[in-house]
Every structure is written in structure tokens, then in C-alpha cells.
Scaffold this active site. Structure first.
Site, PDB file in Angstrom:
ATOM      1  N   LYS A  13      17.515  35.087  30.260  1.00 31.27           N
ATOM      2  CA  LYS A  13      18.643  35.178  31.386  1.00 31.27           C
ATOM      3  C   LYS A  13      19.853  35.670  30.878  1.00 31.27           C
ATOM      4  O   LYS A  13      20.521  36.310  31.476  1.00 31.27           O
ATOM      5  CB  LYS A  13      18.742  33.600  31.691  1.00 31.27           C
ATOM      6  CG  LYS A  13      19.853  32.795  31.083  1.00 31.27           C
ATOM      7  CD  LYS A  13      20.198  31.434  31.771  1.00 31.27           C
ATOM      8  CE  LYS A  13      20.452  30.341  30.644  1.00 31.27           C
ATOM      9  NZ  LYS A  13      21.632  30.394  30.243  1.00 31.27           N
ATOM     10  N   ARG A  88      25.077  23.522  35.092  1.00 28.44           N
ATOM     11  CA  ARG A  88      23.819  23.023  34.280  1.00 28.44           C
ATOM     12  C   ARG A  88      23.285  21.763  35.084  1.00 28.44           C
ATOM     13  O   ARG A  88      22.242  21.412  34.663  1.00 28.44           O
ATOM     14  CB  ARG A  88      24.264  22.838  32.753  1.00 28.44           C
ATOM     15  CG  ARG A  88      23.282  22.705  31.897  1.00 28.44           C
ATOM     16  CD  ARG A  88      23.563  23.215  30.438  1.00 28.44           C
ATOM     17  NE  ARG A  88      23.254  24.641  30.197  1.00 28.44           N
ATOM     18  CZ  ARG A  88      23.689  25.066  29.155  1.00 28.44           C
ATOM     19  NH1 ARG A  88      24.332  24.433  28.153  1.00 28.44           N
ATOM     20  NH2 ARG A  88      23.442  26.358  29.035  1.00 28.44           N
ATOM     21  N   ARG A 122      10.364  32.875  16.166  1.00 27.50           N
ATOM     22  CA  ARG A 122      11.705  33.133  15.683  1.00 27.50           C
ATOM     23  C   ARG A 122      11.755  32.802  14.155  1.00 27.50           C
ATOM     24  O   ARG A 122      11.098  31.911  13.516  1.00 27.50           O
ATOM     25  CB  ARG A 122      12.680  32.296  16.217  1.00 27.50           C
ATOM     26  CG  ARG A 122      13.109  32.860  17.590  1.00 27.50           C
ATOM     27  CD  ARG A 122      14.352  31.949  18.105  1.00 27.50           C
ATOM     28  NE  ARG A 122      14.596  32.286  19.337  1.00 27.50           N
ATOM     29  CZ  ARG A 122      15.515  31.582  20.183  1.00 27.50           C
ATOM     30  NH1 ARG A 122      15.822  30.588  20.018  1.00 27.50           N
ATOM     31  NH2 ARG A 122      15.508  31.844  21.344  1.00 27.50           N
ATOM     32  N   ARG A 154      14.196  27.554  11.926  1.00 29.20           N
ATOM     33  CA  ARG A 154      14.999  26.742  11.962  1.00 29.20           C
ATOM     34  C   ARG A 154      14.471  25.414  12.621  1.00 29.20           C
ATOM     35  O   ARG A 154      13.583  25.459  13.628  1.00 29.20           O
ATOM     36  CB  ARG A 154      16.083  27.038  13.025  1.00 29.20           C
ATOM     37  CG  ARG A 154      17.274  28.013  12.260  1.00 29.20           C
ATOM     38  CD  ARG A 154      18.055  28.625  13.325  1.00 29.20           C
ATOM     39  NE  ARG A 154      18.344  27.687  14.438  1.00 29.20           N
ATOM     40  CZ  ARG A 154      19.097  28.054  15.682  1.00 29.20           C
ATOM     41  NH1 ARG A 154      19.725  29.242  15.676  1.00 29.20           N
ATOM     42  NH2 ARG A 154      19.172  27.183  16.299  1.00 29.20           N
ATOM     43  N   ARG A 165      13.349  19.927  24.160  1.00 28.37           N
ATOM     44  CA  ARG A 165      14.528  20.314  25.035  1.00 28.37           C
ATOM     45  C   ARG A 165      14.089  21.079  26.240  1.00 28.37           C
ATOM     46  O   ARG A 165      15.006  20.856  27.424  1.00 28.37           O
ATOM     47  CB  ARG A 165      15.079  21.556  24.108  1.00 28.37           C
ATOM     48  CG  ARG A 165      16.713  21.386  23.774  1.00 28.37           C
ATOM     49  CD  ARG A 165      17.048  22.514  23.163  1.00 28.37           C
ATOM     50  NE  ARG A 165      16.325  23.637  22.580  1.00 28.37           N
ATOM     51  CZ  ARG A 165      16.336  23.481  21.358  1.00 28.37           C
ATOM     52  NH1 ARG A 165      17.250  23.096  20.340  1.00 28.37           N
ATOM     53  NH2 ARG A 165      15.509  24.709  20.659  1.00 28.37           N
TER      54      ARG A 165
END
Ligand SMILES: [Zn+2]
Length: 209
Positions: A13, A88, A122, A154, A165
Site C-alpha cells: 500500500k 487505523r 525478508r 528480524r 500482527r
């Protein structure tokens, strides 16, 4: 044109919001960027924000609303803007409606499986450089191109953290999606396509208006 972009982590996004902002020549307003700039300015609002962010706490709705309200008073938004990362929550959306009339809300939709796939590819380096094994892998497997140190995943990018999340995102965003759907301004875009195709799709939707 007052536009909002919604989308989960790794939905692309932010990329789409920036592309569209350049194309329409209207500012791209990201709450993350404004928070950082406000903190840097060192004013009272900045100091309050810093108290939350430095502790890793969520910035309360009321404070976020205030920051956005201030930003939307600036001269450069007179022809419109693109909001990225705001609203949000449902409460933020209700607040925004009181001060502005939004034209379009683009929801960049990807499945949770796709988000997890993108994020699990990632790789990070302690020098700050990040890679994605799918889109921009390092030249030598597991080694940073810039500094030669070993790459790692990470904590934030571990599948279990990502799943948590995403769950939170869906909980918070569902009421927002329903809210904008009812207003007839929501457009859901398939985010599992190449960046340029999605961008064209969004442009066509805007032109049709
Ligand atoms: Zn490095």
C-alpha cells in the site's frame, strides 16, 4: 481528490500510495513520517509523541487525530492528498469525517498467506540494509552486498510475530472497511499482482469518477 490507502503489512500500500501521489501531484501523508518529523521539531506535541513511541506504545487516537488535523491545515493539501497509515481505527475514521470529506478509499488486499510469504523472505543486515529473497536478493546468498556481514531474519519478521500482527490488523480494520463500504467509497484492489498493473488499475478507477 482526498484518498485513503488501507492494507496489511507487506500489501504494497505504501508503494502504491507514493506512485499515485506522484502521478496526481498531491502530497503523500504517512503518519509514520509525520510522527518522526513532529518529534524532530521538538515542540510540545513532538515531546508527547516521543513519550509513546520511544516506549514502543501505540499513540492514542486522540493524539493521532490532532497530529493529522494539524497536517491537513497546511497549504499543500488544497488540491487533495493521500493518507497512508491513517485512519487505523474506527474512532479515527469518524473523527476524520468530521473535518474532511473523503472521496475514495483503496484497500490493497492480499491474503495472509501471501503477506507471510513476502515477509518471511525478508532478510536484514546490522548495517541497516534489507533484502527480499523474492524481489531483491543479495548477490551472494546470506551475505550483505554492502558490508559483507551475515544476513538475519528480524524478530518482527518471524512468522509467528507476523501472524499475530495480521490478526490485530484484521480486528482493527474490519470495522473501518465496513464503515467505508457503507459510505460507498471503498474500492478493494487485488494486491497480488505486479506493482505497475495495480497502479494502472487504481488510475483507471480514479479516471472513471
Ligand atoms: Zn550490511
Amino acid at each position: 481528490m482526498k484518498i485513503i490507502f488501507l492494507g496489511s503489512q507487506a500489501s504494497g500500500k505504501g508503494t502504491q500510495a507514493i506512485l499515485l501521489s506522484k502521478k496526481l501531484n498531491i502530497p503523500h501523508i504517512s503518519t509514520g513520517d509525520i510522527f518522526r518529523a513532529t518529534i524532530k521539531s521538538g515542540n510540545e506535541l513532538g515531546r508527547t509523541l516521543n513519550e509513546y513511541i520511544s516506549k514502543g506504545s501505540l499513540v492514542p487516537d486522540e493524539l493521532t487525530n490532532k497530529v493529522i488535523e494539524e497536517r491537513l491545515k497546511k497549504e499543500d493539501v488544497k488540491n487533495g492528498y493521500i493518507l497512508d497509515g491513517y485512519p487505523r481505527t474506527f474512532e479515527q475514521a469518524v473523527f476524520l469525517d468530521k473535518i474532511q470529506k473523503i472521496d475514495k478509499v483503496f484497500e490493497i488486499n492480499i491474503s495472509d498467506e501471501e503477506a507471510i510469504k513476502r515477509i518471511s523472505n525478508r532478510r536484514s543486515c546490522s548495517c541497516g540494509k534489507t533484502y527480499n529473497l523474492l524481489y531483491n536478493p543479495p548477490k551472494k546468498e546470506g551475505i550483505c552486498d554492502l558490508c559483507g556481514k551475515p544476513l538475519f531474519v528480524r524478530e518482527d519478521d518471524q512468522p509467528e510475530t507476523v501472524k499475530k500482527r495480521l490478526k490485530l490488523y484484521h480486528q482493527k480494520t474490519k470495522p473501518l472497511i465496513d464503515y467505508y463500504k457503507k459510505q460507498g467509497v471503498l474500492i478493494t484492489v487485488d494486491g497480488e499482482r505486479p506493482i505497475e498493473i495495480i497502479h494502472q488499475d487504481i488510475l483507471n478507477i480514479i479516471k472513471k469518477k
